[in-house]
Design an enzyme around this catalytic site. Structure first.
Site, PDB file in Angstrom:
ATOM      1  N   GLY A   1     -13.189   8.462  23.351  1.00 12.31           N
ATOM      2  CA  GLY A   1     -13.573   9.567  24.233  1.00 12.31           C
ATOM      3  C   GLY A   1     -15.043   9.946  24.183  1.00 12.31           C
ATOM      4  O   GLY A   1     -15.402  11.084  24.474  1.00 12.31           O
ATOM      5  N   SER A   2     -15.922   8.961  23.891  1.00  7.10           N
ATOM      6  CA  SER A   2     -17.346   9.342  23.842  1.00  7.10           C
ATOM      7  C   SER A   2     -17.902   9.591  25.241  1.00  7.10           C
ATOM      8  O   SER A   2     -18.797  10.432  25.413  1.00  7.10           O
ATOM      9  CB  SER A   2     -18.174   8.297  23.089  1.00  7.10           C
ATOM     10  OG  SER A   2     -18.269   7.107  23.819  1.00  7.10           O
ATOM     11  N   ASN A   3     -17.403   8.897  26.244  1.00  6.64           N
ATOM     12  CA  ASN A   3     -17.851   9.192  27.620  1.00  6.64           C
ATOM     13  C   ASN A   3     -17.353  10.559  28.066  1.00  6.64           C
ATOM     14  O   ASN A   3     -18.074  11.311  28.719  1.00  6.64           O
ATOM     15  CB  ASN A   3     -17.400   8.093  28.582  1.00  6.64           C
ATOM     16  CG  ASN A   3     -18.311   6.883  28.506  1.00  6.64           C
ATOM     17  OD1 ASN A   3     -19.445   6.928  28.974  1.00  6.64           O
ATOM     18  ND2 ASN A   3     -17.836   5.809  27.877  1.00  6.64           N
TER      19      ASN A   3
ATOM     20  N   MET B   1      -6.953   2.768  29.149  1.00  7.01           N
ATOM     21  CA  MET B   1      -6.633   1.359  28.922  1.00  7.01           C
ATOM     22  C   MET B   1      -5.450   0.851  29.753  1.00  7.01           C
ATOM     23  O   MET B   1      -4.816  -0.140  29.403  1.00  7.01           O
ATOM     24  CB  MET B   1      -6.371   1.110  27.425  1.00  7.01           C
ATOM     25  CG  MET B   1      -7.579   1.419  26.545  1.00  7.01           C
ATOM     26  SD  MET B   1      -9.102   0.629  27.122  1.00  7.01           S
ATOM     27  CE  MET B   1      -8.750  -1.078  26.676  1.00  7.01           C
ATOM     28  N   ARG B   2      -5.164   1.532  30.844  1.00  6.22           N
ATOM     29  CA  ARG B   2      -4.075   1.094  31.725  1.00  6.22           C
ATOM     30  C   ARG B   2      -4.587   1.045  33.161  1.00  6.22           C
ATOM     31  O   ARG B   2      -5.404   1.883  33.563  1.00  6.22           O
ATOM     32  CB  ARG B   2      -2.896   2.058  31.648  1.00  6.22           C
ATOM     33  CG  ARG B   2      -2.213   2.013  30.299  1.00  6.22           C
ATOM     34  CD  ARG B   2      -1.245   3.147  30.144  1.00  6.22           C
ATOM     35  NE  ARG B   2      -0.775   3.206  28.779  1.00  6.22           N
ATOM     36  CZ  ARG B   2       0.287   2.556  28.305  1.00  6.22           C
ATOM     37  NH1 ARG B   2       1.026   1.824  29.121  1.00  6.22           N
ATOM     38  NH2 ARG B   2       0.622   2.641  27.040  1.00  6.22           N
TER      39      ARG B   2
ATOM     40  N   ASN C   1     -14.386   4.732  37.679  1.00  4.05           N
ATOM     41  CA  ASN C   1     -14.192   4.116  36.367  1.00  4.05           C
ATOM     42  C   ASN C   1     -15.543   3.697  35.803  1.00  4.05           C
ATOM     43  O   ASN C   1     -16.434   3.293  36.561  1.00  4.05           O
ATOM     44  CB  ASN C   1     -13.307   2.862  36.533  1.00  4.05           C
ATOM     45  CG  ASN C   1     -13.113   2.108  35.230  1.00  4.05           C
ATOM     46  OD1 ASN C   1     -12.752   2.693  34.204  1.00  4.05           O
ATOM     47  ND2 ASN C   1     -13.364   0.802  35.250  1.00  4.05           N
TER      48      ASN C   1
ATOM     49  N   HIS D   1     -17.472   0.987  33.236  1.00  2.00           N
ATOM     50  CA  HIS D   1     -17.229  -0.343  32.666  1.00  2.00           C
ATOM     51  C   HIS D   1     -18.507  -0.832  31.978  1.00  2.00           C
ATOM     52  O   HIS D   1     -19.597  -0.700  32.538  1.00  2.00           O
ATOM     53  CB  HIS D   1     -16.818  -1.306  33.794  1.00  2.00           C
ATOM     54  CG  HIS D   1     -16.482  -2.664  33.289  1.00  2.00           C
ATOM     55  ND1 HIS D   1     -15.264  -2.949  32.682  1.00  2.00           N
ATOM     56  CD2 HIS D   1     -17.196  -3.808  33.267  1.00  2.00           C
ATOM     57  CE1 HIS D   1     -15.253  -4.224  32.324  1.00  2.00           C
ATOM     58  NE2 HIS D   1     -16.418  -4.758  32.669  1.00  2.00           N
TER      59      HIS D   1
HETATM   60  C1  GRF Z   1     -16.423   2.359  27.289  1.00  2.00           C
HETATM   61  O1  GRF Z   1     -17.194   1.277  26.854  1.00  2.00           O
HETATM   62  C2  GRF Z   1     -16.095   2.238  28.760  1.00  2.00           C
HETATM   63  O2  GRF Z   1     -17.110   1.617  29.499  1.00  2.00           O
HETATM   64  C3  GRF Z   1     -14.875   1.359  28.741  1.00  2.00           C
HETATM   65  O3  GRF Z   1     -14.131   1.802  27.615  1.00  2.00           O
HETATM   66  C4  GRF Z   1     -15.037   2.356  26.655  1.00  2.00           C
HETATM   67  C5  GRF Z   1     -14.549   3.738  26.368  1.00  2.00           C
HETATM   68  O4  GRF Z   1     -15.284   4.353  25.346  1.00  2.00           O
HETATM   69  N1  GRF Z   1     -14.128   1.463  29.980  1.00  2.00           N
HETATM   70  P1  GRF Z   1     -15.093   5.889  25.044  1.00  2.00           P
HETATM   71  O5  GRF Z   1     -13.604   6.130  24.798  1.00  2.00           O
HETATM   72  O6  GRF Z   1     -15.578   6.659  26.249  1.00  2.00           O
HETATM   73  O7  GRF Z   1     -15.911   6.156  23.830  1.00  2.00           O
END
Ligand code: GRF
Length: 207
Positions: A22-24, A102-103, A119, A121
């Site tokens: 969940g860092s984003n 992840m789905r 999304n 990526h």
């Molecule tokens: C990130 O690298 C994002 O680009 C990918 O999954 C990862 C999620 O990281 N889809 P976080 O959970 O947001 O730290």
């Protein structure tokens, strides 16, 4: 600043789907706390009950829900996906952000939110879609990779691109070092992309 200002009455209501670290999401939460988000984070849903993402949301005063994903590994069950959509709709969510979810999403989400699902990526799409994008970049020997935020369509990691940031691949980079440098850029990009979409400065082509 009141909680109502901070969480943005009248702003685009955002629902986030996250499965892990969940860092984003945290970058979005911090941007919201600092008044840098042109949208309001309304709820975070995870398919994983122990996802740190849920804890980040709660700590920043945003509702966090675990909803069961159903019997499959890489997608939600049909009924379960409908429950996710209902939870977003009940809370007035207008824009769905996949932040490490992840789905793969399917029909229930597209019926409700087509053109309003984005999304993030960790590669410069259309290069290296799918899992382990950073490892793919190293294996191909590219000199530049990066990250992308795009609208989600049925084909995985292939919808219209909203924004990208390049990241140089350095001599001696490992999957970990490259991933860490890309992730730093992701945190800025996800905020920028949510602002572009919420501010109507980026939109998806009509279905
Ligand atoms: C990130 O690298 C994002 O680009 C990918 O999954 C990862 C999620 O990281 N889809 P976080 O959970 O947001 O730290």
């Amino acid at each position: 600043m009141t909680a109502n200002d901070r969480h943005g009455s009248g702003r685009t209501a955002v629902g986030v789907l996250a499965s892990g670290r969940g860092s984003n999401l945290l970058a979005l939460l911090e941007a919201q706390d600092e008044g840098q988000l042109e949208a309001a984070l309304r709820v975070v849903i995870s398919d994983v009950p122990t996802a740190p993402a849920l804890e980040h949301a709660r700590r920043h005063g945003v509702e966090a829900l675990h909803l069961p994903p159903g019997p499959f590994k890489t997608r939600l069950g049909e009924e379960e996906e409908r429950a996710y959509v209902r939870a977003f709709r009940d809370r007035g969510v207008e824009l769905v952000v996949l932040a490490g979810f992840m789905r793969v999403v399917h029909r229930p989400f597209f019926e409700a939110y087509r053109g309003r699902i984005i999304n993030i990526h960790p590669s410069l799409l259309p290069s290296f879609p799918g899992l382990k994008a950073q490892r793919q970049a190293l294996e191909h020997g590219v000199k530049v990779s990066g990250c992308t935020v795009h609208f989600v369509e049925e084909k995985v990691d292939a919808g219209p691109i909203i924004a990208q940031v390049p990241v140089a691949v350095l001599e001696g980079d490992t999957e970990e070092t490259l991933s860490a440098r890309i992730l730093e850029e992701e945190h800025r990009l996800i905020v920028e992309a949510v602002n572009l979409v919420a501010g109507r400065r980026a939109w998806s082509r009509p279905a």
